[in-house]
Each structure stands twice: as structure tokens, then as C-alpha cells.
Scaffold this active site. Sequence first.
Site, PDB file in Angstrom:
ATOM      1  N   ALA A  15       0.756  -1.295  -0.154  1.00 52.00           N
ATOM      2  CA  ALA A  15       0.009   0.014  -0.045  1.00 52.00           C
ATOM      3  C   ALA A  15       0.756   1.182  -0.031  1.00 52.00           C
ATOM      4  CB  ALA A  15      -1.016  -0.062   1.310  1.00 52.00           C
ATOM      5  N   ASN A  16       2.101   1.163   0.127  1.00 54.57           N
ATOM      6  CA  ASN A  16       2.926   2.549   0.331  1.00 54.57           C
ATOM      7  C   ASN A  16       3.611   2.679  -1.112  1.00 54.57           C
ATOM      8  OD1 ASN A  16       4.325   0.132   0.888  1.00 54.57           O
ATOM      9  ND2 ASN A  16       6.142   1.324   1.425  1.00 54.57           N
ATOM     10  N   ILE A  19       1.799   3.407  -7.225  1.00 56.85           N
ATOM     11  CA  ILE A  19       0.534   3.319  -7.696  1.00 56.85           C
ATOM     12  C   ILE A  19      -0.563   2.822  -6.609  1.00 56.85           C
ATOM     13  CG2 ILE A  19      -0.952   1.709  -8.831  1.00 56.85           C
ATOM     14  CD1 ILE A  19       1.526   1.587 -11.145  1.00 56.85           C
ATOM     15  N   ARG A  39       5.286  -3.822   4.286  1.00 59.12           N
ATOM     16  CA  ARG A  39       6.464  -4.868   4.803  1.00 59.12           C
ATOM     17  C   ARG A  39       6.944  -4.525   6.340  1.00 59.12           C
ATOM     18  NH1 ARG A  39      11.308  -4.568   1.491  1.00 59.12           N
ATOM     19  NH2 ARG A  39      10.598  -2.685   0.559  1.00 59.12           N
ATOM     20  N   ASP A  65       7.309 -10.819   4.178  1.00 54.92           N
ATOM     21  CA  ASP A  65       7.697 -11.301   3.073  1.00 54.92           C
ATOM     22  C   ASP A  65       6.663 -11.925   2.236  1.00 54.92           C
ATOM     23  OD1 ASP A  65       9.215 -12.696   1.043  1.00 54.92           O
ATOM     24  OD2 ASP A  65      10.342 -14.039   2.509  1.00 54.92           O
ATOM     25  N   ILE A  66       6.179 -11.186   0.983  1.00 59.75           N
ATOM     26  CA  ILE A  66       5.281 -11.766   0.413  1.00 59.75           C
ATOM     27  C   ILE A  66       5.338 -12.810  -0.396  1.00 59.75           C
ATOM     28  CG2 ILE A  66       4.363  -9.363   0.201  1.00 59.75           C
ATOM     29  CD1 ILE A  66       5.271  -9.217  -2.763  1.00 59.75           C
ATOM     30  N   LYS A 172       7.110  -9.758 -14.938  1.00 62.27           N
ATOM     31  CA  LYS A 172       5.846  -9.520 -15.213  1.00 62.27           C
ATOM     32  C   LYS A 172       4.946 -10.313 -15.806  1.00 62.27           C
ATOM     33  CE  LYS A 172       4.164  -6.511 -13.514  1.00 62.27           C
ATOM     34  NZ  LYS A 172       3.803  -6.183 -12.083  1.00 62.27           N
ATOM     35  N   VAL A 202       3.629   4.491 -16.202  1.00 61.64           N
ATOM     36  CA  VAL A 202       2.841   5.268 -15.393  1.00 61.64           C
ATOM     37  C   VAL A 202       3.495   6.624 -14.882  1.00 61.64           C
ATOM     38  CG1 VAL A 202       1.282   5.059 -13.133  1.00 61.64           C
ATOM     39  CG2 VAL A 202       1.513   2.983 -14.495  1.00 61.64           C
TER      40      VAL A 202
END
Length: 344
Positions: A15-16, A19, A39, A65-66, A172, A202
Site C-alpha cells: 500500500a505504500n 500506484i 513490509r 515477506d510476500i 511481469k 505510469v
Amino acid sequence: MPTVTPGDKILVSGANGYIAIWVVRRFLEKGYAVRGTVRSADKGKYLEEYFKSYSDKFEIVVVQDITKEGAFDEAVKGVDAVAHTASPFYLDAASVDELYKPAVNGTVSILKSAQKNGSNVKRVVITSSAASVLEIGVDKIFTEANWNELAVREVKEQGDAAPGMTKYRASKTLAEKSAWEFYNANKANLKWDLSILNPPFVFGPAIHELESPDALNTSLRQWYDAVLGNNQNETFLKVQGSAYIDVRDVAEAHTLALEKEAAGGERIIISVGSYVWQDWPRSLSPSPIPSHPNLPVGYPGAGATAKPPVRYDTSKAQRILGLKYRTKVEVTRDTLADFERRGW
């Protein structure tokens, strides 16, 4: 499949980020509640301050850690939808795994958590990229049917020696493919469906935590260098470019991708159109950045005769999302005004 409505709670990963924070803001503005992942607790402090007026609608959870199995198991509980934006974009990765692991494993991790613990989840939207669509050197109009197999092949052949942008594009592509593979293999038993957005470069004003231009994310730093003058190379300005979208329009696309029933199960390219770097306005009246009265003019007129670097068919986005895009002038004016406010 039912879609979300204002009042529902949305999980936004990373969220930080540049985008993601706009995605959070747009959901809050439209009346949703948001749970954002970061994180570390330290990375959440800025967000808590920035969104303090939405304190009853906004919360932070830490996912250190995603890439780990079960990383989002707790975060998905009680949310109605997921917007997965967390994925690295930088061009100096020393190794392939530096990009591949968070991109691919992070994507699969959040989908597995949504399957396991997301009993209320109706839809997952993932921020992919047009990097997973286009193939460099191919002159065609790219559609959602296209995949960047070239980048994947080049990284497989060259390994860590592959150019940074190639490694990013491959990451990606593989991350998005892994998402569709997981979804298609499990959708008969899922309570939610999947929508994936594919924006190109972007640009637009930043609202995430920044201390200097050196801290700008990759795409916005390139824009800063081109328009404010750190990169005035003739070939760069007159020939090089890509396609673009404003960060605020990307955020709006995320809300629409969750709200529009027809977006379920769809891969959607969102793009205003192509540009070469000379295209970006150098002179606006009144100037949005009076502290820089003499922005470099570059090579006036060159953009008008340049061949579009890349072309996308965005008819699906128009048909399903009805997305409206900001122009180059709007992007430029608002971004330069943001730089002025920051004293850059």
C-alpha cells in the site's frame, strides 16, 4: 459473480507504493474501507498520517515477506476483495531471482491465501503490466491475446546478464501467467474471480513518501529526467518512448475492475496512447513550476513526426470499464506542480 460496492473492505497489497497509495486513496474516496499491507510497521507510519481523516476506514497490517507461503493468510480474512499491487519495478536488479521471486511467488501467495481464508472475497484484481503484453521490435497493435514470450526467452538464455528492463518484463509476464494458471486450475472451487490490469508506463503526481527526486520510482524518474532536463539526449527525446497512463487513472481502473461484473475473468490493457519523450509539454501558461522558468525545450516538433514506439488496442478497457484518461497536458501540469510543491 457479485461485485463490490462502497462500504465493502478492500485489501491492497504494497500500500505504500507509487500506484498502490493512489489505489488506496481512490477506494477511500469512493466510500470503501481499506486494509493496506506494508513490509514493516515503520513503512505504515506515513500512510497512517496521510489517511488519518479516514482512520475509521483505513487500517495497516504488516506482511514482511510476500513470497512466503501463507504470507497473506491473516490479511485476507474479512475482506470483500483484493487489489494486489505489490511487485518490484527497477532496472538494476543484479539477479533474475531478485525480480522473479517477489513478482511470481508474491502473486501466487496472495491467491492461495484468498482461496484458503478469503471466505468473503468476491474478486481479486492484480496490477500486471503492458510489459507482459508487448514484444520489443515487433511492429503491430498489441491486444490482450499477446504475451511477451520474447523477454522470457531472452532471460532464459542470458540469465543474470540479461538487461534490466528485459528481466523486469519477463518477471511481469511470468507473474501474470502464474496468476491465470492458478485461477484456471482452481476456479471451479473458488468463490471469487480474477481480473488483471495491464498499464504501460505510469506517470503523474506522487503522494507516497519521498525525500528527493532520487527516491522517485523508475517510471516517474525517467519522466523527471526527460522534462526537467537531466536527460536531453537527442535520440532519447526524438525516438525513444512507450505508451503511458496517469497514476490516478490506474487507481480508478482498479476500483472499476472490482465494481464492474464484466471485468471478471478478463485481462485488460489500460493505456492512453503512445509517446516519444519530446511529446511532453515543455511550456505551459501559467507555469506550474515557476522555480524552473527555463525548462529545456529539447527538439520542438520532433514528436509530431516520430513513429509511435508501441501501439495497444484498448477497446476492451473502454467497453468494460468505460475508463476516461487524463491528457499529456494534465499529467504534465499536475506533476510539475507537485515537484514545485516539494521544492524540486
